[in-house]
Design a protein around this motif. Structure first.
Motif, PDB file in Angstrom:
ATOM      1  N   MET A   1      60.678  -9.339 -10.561  1.00  0.00           N
ATOM      2  CA  MET A   1      59.216  -9.231 -12.046  1.00  0.00           C
ATOM      3  C   MET A   1      58.244  -9.936 -11.829  1.00  0.00           C
ATOM      4  SD  MET A   1      62.045  -7.589 -15.345  1.00  0.00           S
ATOM      5  CE  MET A   1      61.320  -8.543 -16.115  1.00  0.00           C
ATOM      6  N   LEU A   2      58.561 -11.198 -11.436  1.00  0.00           N
ATOM      7  CA  LEU A   2      57.802 -11.544 -11.482  1.00  0.00           C
ATOM      8  C   LEU A   2      56.407 -12.650 -10.801  1.00  0.00           C
ATOM      9  CD1 LEU A   2      59.306 -15.082 -12.802  1.00  0.00           C
ATOM     10  CD2 LEU A   2      58.642 -13.511 -14.261  1.00  0.00           C
ATOM     11  N   ARG A   3      57.589 -11.981  -9.567  1.00  0.00           N
ATOM     12  CA  ARG A   3      56.355 -11.543  -7.958  1.00  0.00           C
ATOM     13  C   ARG A   3      55.478 -10.878  -8.236  1.00  0.00           C
ATOM     14  NH1 ARG A   3      61.229 -11.666  -4.948  1.00  0.00           N
ATOM     15  NH2 ARG A   3      61.719  -9.286  -4.840  1.00  0.00           N
ATOM     16  N   ASP A   4      55.369 -10.278  -9.230  1.00  0.00           N
ATOM     17  CA  ASP A   4      54.903  -8.636  -9.397  1.00  0.00           C
ATOM     18  C   ASP A   4      53.272  -9.907 -11.011  1.00  0.00           C
ATOM     19  OD1 ASP A   4      54.674  -6.881  -7.073  1.00  0.00           O
ATOM     20  OD2 ASP A   4      56.157  -6.188  -8.339  1.00  0.00           O
ATOM     21  N   ALA A   5      53.878 -10.302 -11.370  1.00  0.00           N
ATOM     22  CA  ALA A   5      53.286 -10.764 -12.227  1.00  0.00           C
ATOM     23  C   ALA A   5      51.909 -11.911 -12.860  1.00  0.00           C
ATOM     24  CB  ALA A   5      54.849 -11.977 -13.099  1.00  0.00           C
ATOM     25  N   PRO A   6      51.305 -12.182 -13.492  1.00  0.00           N
ATOM     26  CA  PRO A   6      50.329 -13.150 -13.049  1.00  0.00           C
ATOM     27  C   PRO A   6      50.451 -14.439 -12.813  1.00  0.00           C
ATOM     28  CG  PRO A   6      49.718 -12.237 -15.518  1.00  0.00           C
ATOM     29  CD  PRO A   6      51.606 -11.480 -14.772  1.00  0.00           C
ATOM     30  N   PRO A   7      49.870 -14.641 -12.149  1.00  0.00           N
ATOM     31  CA  PRO A   7      50.044 -16.491 -12.210  1.00  0.00           C
ATOM     32  C   PRO A   7      49.781 -17.453 -13.476  1.00  0.00           C
ATOM     33  CG  PRO A   7      48.290 -16.111 -10.041  1.00  0.00           C
ATOM     34  CD  PRO A   7      48.683 -14.950 -11.586  1.00  0.00           C
ATOM     35  N   ALA A   8      50.648 -18.198 -13.214  1.00  0.00           N
ATOM     36  CA  ALA A   8      51.277 -19.108 -14.762  1.00  0.00           C
ATOM     37  C   ALA A   8      49.444 -19.142 -15.049  1.00  0.00           C
ATOM     38  CB  ALA A   8      52.058 -20.098 -14.889  1.00  0.00           C
ATOM     39  N   ALA A   9      49.293 -20.003 -14.247  1.00  0.00           N
ATOM     40  CA  ALA A   9      48.022 -20.438 -14.733  1.00  0.00           C
ATOM     41  C   ALA A   9      46.448 -20.039 -15.085  1.00  0.00           C
ATOM     42  CB  ALA A   9      46.897 -21.855 -13.453  1.00  0.00           C
ATOM     43  N   GLN A  10      46.781 -18.828 -15.249  1.00  0.00           N
ATOM     44  CA  GLN A  10      46.419 -17.560 -15.770  1.00  0.00           C
ATOM     45  C   GLN A  10      46.170 -17.012 -17.002  1.00  0.00           C
ATOM     46  OE1 GLN A  10      45.330 -14.105 -12.945  1.00  0.00           O
ATOM     47  NE2 GLN A  10      45.153 -12.651 -15.114  1.00  0.00           N
ATOM     48  N   VAL A  11      47.471 -16.717 -16.567  1.00  0.00           N
ATOM     49  CA  VAL A  11      48.294 -16.638 -18.139  1.00  0.00           C
ATOM     50  C   VAL A  11      48.362 -18.166 -19.754  1.00  0.00           C
ATOM     51  CG1 VAL A  11      50.727 -16.339 -19.603  1.00  0.00           C
ATOM     52  CG2 VAL A  11      50.052 -15.372 -17.734  1.00  0.00           C
ATOM     53  N   MET A  12      48.707 -18.765 -18.968  1.00  0.00           N
ATOM     54  CA  MET A  12      48.321 -20.207 -19.423  1.00  0.00           C
ATOM     55  C   MET A  12      46.251 -20.470 -20.053  1.00  0.00           C
ATOM     56  SD  MET A  12      51.256 -21.088 -21.147  1.00  0.00           S
ATOM     57  CE  MET A  12      49.923 -22.357 -22.121  1.00  0.00           C
ATOM     58  N   HIS A  13      45.680 -19.964 -19.210  1.00  0.00           N
ATOM     59  CA  HIS A  13      44.570 -20.345 -19.885  1.00  0.00           C
ATOM     60  C   HIS A  13      44.086 -18.669 -20.654  1.00  0.00           C
ATOM     61  CE1 HIS A  13      42.399 -23.613 -17.622  1.00  0.00           C
ATOM     62  NE2 HIS A  13      42.569 -22.776 -16.436  1.00  0.00           N
ATOM     63  N   GLU A  14      44.118 -17.999 -20.936  1.00  0.00           N
ATOM     64  CA  GLU A  14      44.353 -16.747 -21.393  1.00  0.00           C
ATOM     65  C   GLU A  14      44.886 -17.293 -22.711  1.00  0.00           C
ATOM     66  OE1 GLU A  14      43.645 -13.023 -18.050  1.00  0.00           O
ATOM     67  OE2 GLU A  14      45.985 -13.344 -19.414  1.00  0.00           O
ATOM     68  N   VAL A  15      46.200 -17.424 -23.011  1.00  0.00           N
ATOM     69  CA  VAL A  15      47.133 -18.071 -24.391  1.00  0.00           C
ATOM     70  C   VAL A  15      45.999 -18.590 -25.256  1.00  0.00           C
ATOM     71  CG1 VAL A  15      48.791 -18.888 -23.259  1.00  0.00           C
ATOM     72  CG2 VAL A  15      49.174 -17.510 -25.188  1.00  0.00           C
ATOM     73  N   ALA A  16      45.852 -19.858 -23.836  1.00  0.00           N
ATOM     74  CA  ALA A  16      45.498 -20.921 -24.822  1.00  0.00           C
ATOM     75  C   ALA A  16      44.302 -20.663 -25.639  1.00  0.00           C
ATOM     76  CB  ALA A  16      45.106 -22.172 -23.922  1.00  0.00           C
ATOM     77  N   ASP A  17      43.096 -20.396 -24.840  1.00  0.00           N
ATOM     78  CA  ASP A  17      41.909 -19.270 -25.283  1.00  0.00           C
ATOM     79  C   ASP A  17      42.200 -17.812 -27.165  1.00  0.00           C
ATOM     80  OD1 ASP A  17      40.725 -20.731 -23.621  1.00  0.00           O
ATOM     81  OD2 ASP A  17      40.192 -18.796 -22.408  1.00  0.00           O
ATOM     82  N   PHE A  18      43.163 -17.211 -26.580  1.00  0.00           N
ATOM     83  CA  PHE A  18      44.003 -15.859 -27.635  1.00  0.00           C
ATOM     84  C   PHE A  18      44.366 -17.563 -29.000  1.00  0.00           C
ATOM     85  CE2 PHE A  18      46.999 -14.278 -29.623  1.00  0.00           C
ATOM     86  CZ  PHE A  18      46.596 -12.949 -29.959  1.00  0.00           C
ATOM     87  N   VAL A  19      44.908 -18.342 -28.667  1.00  0.00           N
ATOM     88  CA  VAL A  19      45.125 -19.169 -29.965  1.00  0.00           C
ATOM     89  C   VAL A  19      44.063 -20.120 -30.283  1.00  0.00           C
ATOM     90  CG1 VAL A  19      47.085 -21.023 -30.505  1.00  0.00           C
ATOM     91  CG2 VAL A  19      47.849 -19.063 -29.166  1.00  0.00           C
ATOM     92  N   GLY A  20      44.145 -20.665 -29.259  1.00  0.00           N
ATOM     93  CA  GLY A  20      42.571 -21.419 -30.086  1.00  0.00           C
ATOM     94  C   GLY A  20      43.166 -22.693 -31.310  1.00  0.00           C
TER      95      GLY A  20
END
Length: 206
Positions: free
Chosen positions: A63-82
């Motif tokens: 499942m994780l092989r097709d997941a977005p990179p952790a760095a991308q996700v953390m940038h997105e979620v950090a922006d989402f939370v603010g």
């Protein structure tokens, strides 16, 4: 209650200090006790998922092989939370991973964490268990899906926070429940919580 961001990580192990990495994050933004926004994603850090973790969470290496990179996700979620204040059940665990994964993308947490586990031990001492799923069933809160998946657990913790907010207002007479108040209460010894809440109620009445 102030707006809060309730988060949950699934991971490859217990601690970033032991080289564990996040595999999934779920976040819900809660305003006035209502979930108004959600973010959820698997995240591929390249770390291996041990068999017992896959059995627990259902998250596999495939499942994780097709997941977005952790760095991308953390940038997105950090922006989402603010800068919205953070909450997690057993926040010591999630805070470590939030800080570690942010650190890998050269970002830093600016807000504090409240812990629904510590608060439940103080505000719901009569509960037979303070595990998240057990608390939600005991309190008669809605089922949110499969336990040990990030969004289901984040929604469970959000519902639990709403329940405890109601306990503070209706049982203890605390009119204004803030994130700052919650962070203070979780540090109060459980045996002294009633006295602490009585002082807060009296101060608010003055």
């Amino acid at each position: 209650m102030d707006p809060i961001a309730v988060i949950d990580f699934e991971t490859t192990g217990l601690s970033p200090a032991q080289n564990a990495r996040a595999t999934e994050i779920g976040v819900v933004i809660v305003e006035d006790g209502v979930i108004v926004s959600r973010y959820q994603s698997l995240m591929n850090s390249g770390a291996h998922v041990p068999a017992f973790i896959e059995q627990l969470t259902g998250i596999s290496n495939a499942m994780l092989r097709d997941a977005p990179p952790a760095a991308q996700v953390m940038h997105e979620v950090a922006d989402f939370v603010g800068d919205i204040p953070l909450v997690a059940h057993n926040a010591a665990f999630d805070q470590k991973f939030w800080d570690a994964e942010l650190g890998l993308i050269r970002r830093t947490r600016r807000q504090s964490f409240a812990c629904s586990l510590l608060l439940a031990r103080r505000l719901l001492p009569q509960a037979p268990s303070h595990k998240l799923g057990n608390l939600n069933r005991w309190a008669g809160l809605p089922s949110t899906g499969t336990a040990h998946r990030a969004m289901a657990d984040a929604e469970m913790a959000a519902n639990l926070m709403g329940f405890m907010g109601a306990v503070l207002r209706e049982y203890y007479g605390i009119g204004q429940v803030s994130h700052e108040l919650l962070c203070g209460l979780q540090k109060v010894p459980a045996a002294k919580i009633a006295q602490a809440l009585a002082r807060i109620r009296q101060a608010a009445a003055c």
